[in-house]
Write a protein that holds these residues in place. Structure first.
Motif, PDB file in Angstrom:
ATOM      1  N   LEU A 104     -25.376  40.134  76.546  1.00 10.95           N
ATOM      2  CA  LEU A 104     -24.112  40.549  76.094  1.00 10.95           C
ATOM      3  C   LEU A 104     -23.635  41.258  77.600  1.00 10.95           C
ATOM      4  N   LYS A 105     -24.378  42.540  77.838  1.00 14.58           N
ATOM      5  CA  LYS A 105     -23.799  43.270  78.796  1.00 14.58           C
ATOM      6  C   LYS A 105     -23.833  42.598  80.133  1.00 14.58           C
ATOM      7  N   GLY A 128     -26.131  50.919  77.772  1.00 17.54           N
ATOM      8  CA  GLY A 128     -25.146  50.251  77.984  1.00 17.54           C
ATOM      9  C   GLY A 128     -23.861  50.516  78.127  1.00 17.54           C
ATOM     10  N   VAL A 172     -29.745  50.669  71.914  1.00 16.24           N
ATOM     11  CA  VAL A 172     -28.517  50.147  71.471  1.00 16.24           C
ATOM     12  C   VAL A 172     -28.385  50.246  70.147  1.00 16.24           C
ATOM     13  N   ASN A 173     -27.248  50.992  69.576  1.00 13.74           N
ATOM     14  CA  ASN A 173     -26.770  50.927  68.458  1.00 13.74           C
ATOM     15  C   ASN A 173     -27.919  51.527  67.386  1.00 13.74           C
ATOM     16  N   THR A 221     -17.990  45.069  74.920  1.00  8.06           N
ATOM     17  CA  THR A 221     -19.029  43.892  75.391  1.00  8.06           C
ATOM     18  C   THR A 221     -20.420  44.061  74.355  1.00  8.06           C
ATOM     19  N   ILE A 222     -20.884  45.126  74.041  1.00  6.45           N
ATOM     20  CA  ILE A 222     -21.654  45.539  73.015  1.00  6.45           C
ATOM     21  C   ILE A 222     -21.080  46.034  71.751  1.00  6.45           C
ATOM     22  N   PRO A 236     -28.459  42.356  73.219  1.00  5.75           N
ATOM     23  CA  PRO A 236     -27.390  43.142  73.871  1.00  5.75           C
ATOM     24  C   PRO A 236     -27.520  43.166  75.533  1.00  5.75           C
ATOM     25  N   GLU A 237     -28.719  43.104  75.920  1.00  5.43           N
ATOM     26  CA  GLU A 237     -28.501  42.890  77.294  1.00  5.43           C
ATOM     27  C   GLU A 237     -28.085  41.724  77.896  1.00  5.43           C
TER      28      GLU A 237
END
Length: 454
Positions: A395-396, A153, A191-192, A220-221, A392-393
């Protein structure tokens, strides 16, 4: 008498912007899809601007708009700041490219070194994409390792080594035009996921980890609290370089960027946007021993990392950048922009709660993102940094296309130009601008509801 049928948001947008429509019809003859940057794509045609000043810009049809694109984040002092405009105008008359060193590049470089904690030495480029490309090359040369790790992301420009895993699905195929051999040198971390980072770095073949210290696409994320501190510990433990991509956060999150705000110092930092005061320009800076790889030396066996570039530190970008950095060294600049962004986030959330519309506005520092049609579990009518319960997807990607389009068109009709479903604030935005923006959002959301979009 027949009742009057109200125009849709899109119909009003088309009727209000004949000048933009006419220009777009010409533009498609010259440019693929008629645009010169992917993020400016808008159906049925994008907006065309004629001039800008402070927090405002005026389109070719004469409409005044409160601007939240702000030069894609480059203009933290607002459009056409008088001191920068005067300095650039004077320099144009003195020369735009000397093919030689000049005082302005030295001043510019010293200001970067003085402001950014990680930067002991610096080199200028012409864009953020060039800066991340050079930082990765330096990391590989310094460590003798071939692979770079990035996070799903996160955006680091459009160069081949940076684009894998940037858009959902994050584990999708290699983007068109990128050789698989190049993609294989980039490891995309989930992610993270710091546990993944620790396990993968233990294999010993990663030269550097690069990330946006705000989280993907300028929050965004978002990143969890303490994420950067733990990542710094992991990279040091495995003798791996840490690169902060501060193209957006640099000089915006604090005078010294996100690394100053969060007190985490990377090995290398990439910069663009604000660093050049609104003109084209980027930079890579960091530890002196890494940056030394760019030096010319007469030592036997010395292999220098090359760095040409026709417009590196050109006098116009240098004078704009040096002038801008002198002003953004004052933390009141960032503080004001932060406060205005917080008011927008809270104001938009109040509208969504009051109208019972699914969605939320969130962000950090002086940026905000709007998500519509999706609910988070920690929704509030106040400010929000990290929405919970949303993938997350999601949000992105942002809102569904029909919601994103209607929001963008509707806000333009109301005299507000958002950027990619959100915006970036500046020192030029006023309390009045914020109040008008929240009112515009309220009216736009009401119209979208009336059109049955939620």
């Amino acid at each position: 008498m027949a009742s009057q049928v109200r125009k849709t948001i899109e119909q009003e947008y088309i009727e209000r912007h004949p000048g933009s429509r006419e220009r777009y019809e010409r533009a498609v003859q010259a440019f693929p899809s008629g645009i010169t940057h992917d993020v400016r794509y808008l159906r049925p045609f994008p907006l065309y601007a004629e001039r800008a000043q402070g927090s405002k810009k005026w389109d070719v049809d004469g409409h005044e708009l409160i601007d939240y694109a702000m030069g894609h984040g480059a203009l933290i002092l607002g459009h056409s700041h008088p001191e920068i405009a005067e300095a650039v105008a004077e320099q144009v008359r003195r020369g735009t490219h000397f093919g030689a060193g000049h005082d302005l590049e030295i001043e510019w470089g010293q200001r970067v070194c003085n402001l950014v904690p990680s930067v002991e030495r610096v080199k200028f480029t012409s864009s953020g994409t060039e800066a991340t490309l050079m930082a990765m090359r330096l990391a590989r040369a310094f460590t003798g390792r071939d692979k770079i790790m990035k996070f799903a992301g996160h955006f680091h420009g459009w160069q081949d080594y940076a684009i894998n895993g940037e858009q959902p699905p994050f584990d999708g195929p290699t983007p068109p035009g990128v050789p698989q051999a190049v993609a294989d040198t980039v490891v995309v971390a989930p992610v993270n996921d710091l546990d993944f980072v620790a396990r993968r770095l233990a294999e010993g073949d990663i030269a550097a980890v690069i990330l946006e210290p705000s989280g993907a696409s300028y929050t965004t994320i978002p990143l969890p609290e303490g994420f950067l501190q733990r990542l710094r510990e992991i990279t040091k433990q495995h003798d791996t370089l840490l690169i902060f991509d501060e193209v957006i956060t640099g000089f915006r999150w604090a005078p010294g960027g996100a690394q100053e705000r969060f007190n985490v110092t990377p090995d290398l930092t990439t910069m663009a946007k604000i660093v050049a005061g609104g003109l084209p320009g980027g930079a890579v800076g960091g530890r002196a021993d890494i940056m030394a790889l760019l030096e010319f030396r007469d030592e036997p066996g010395w292999r220098k990392v090359g760095h040409p570039g026709t417009f590196n530190a050109n006098p116009l970008s240098a004078v704009a950048g040096a002038t801008c950095l002198q002003m953004v060294a004052d933390p009141r600049v960032q503080r004001h922009a932060d406060e205005m962004a917080a008011k927008i986030r809270a104001g938009f959330n109040e509208v969504l709660v009051r109208r019972g519309v699914p969605g939320f506005c969130y962000g950090e520092a002086s940026v905000f993102h709007v998500m519509l049609g999706v609910e988070c579990t920690n929704m509030t009518s106040g400010d929000l940094r990290m929405p919970e319960g949303v993938a997350p997807e999601v949000l992105k990607r942002g809102p569904a296309p029909k919601l994103s389009l209607a929001l963008h068109q509707g806000m333009i009709n109301e005299g507000v130009d958002l950027f990619h479903g959100g915006g970036l604030l500046s020192a030029a935005h006023s309390e009045e601008d914020i109040a008008k923006t929240i009112e515009a959002f309220d009216r736009t959301i009401a119209r979208m509801a009336d059109e049955g979009l939620f």
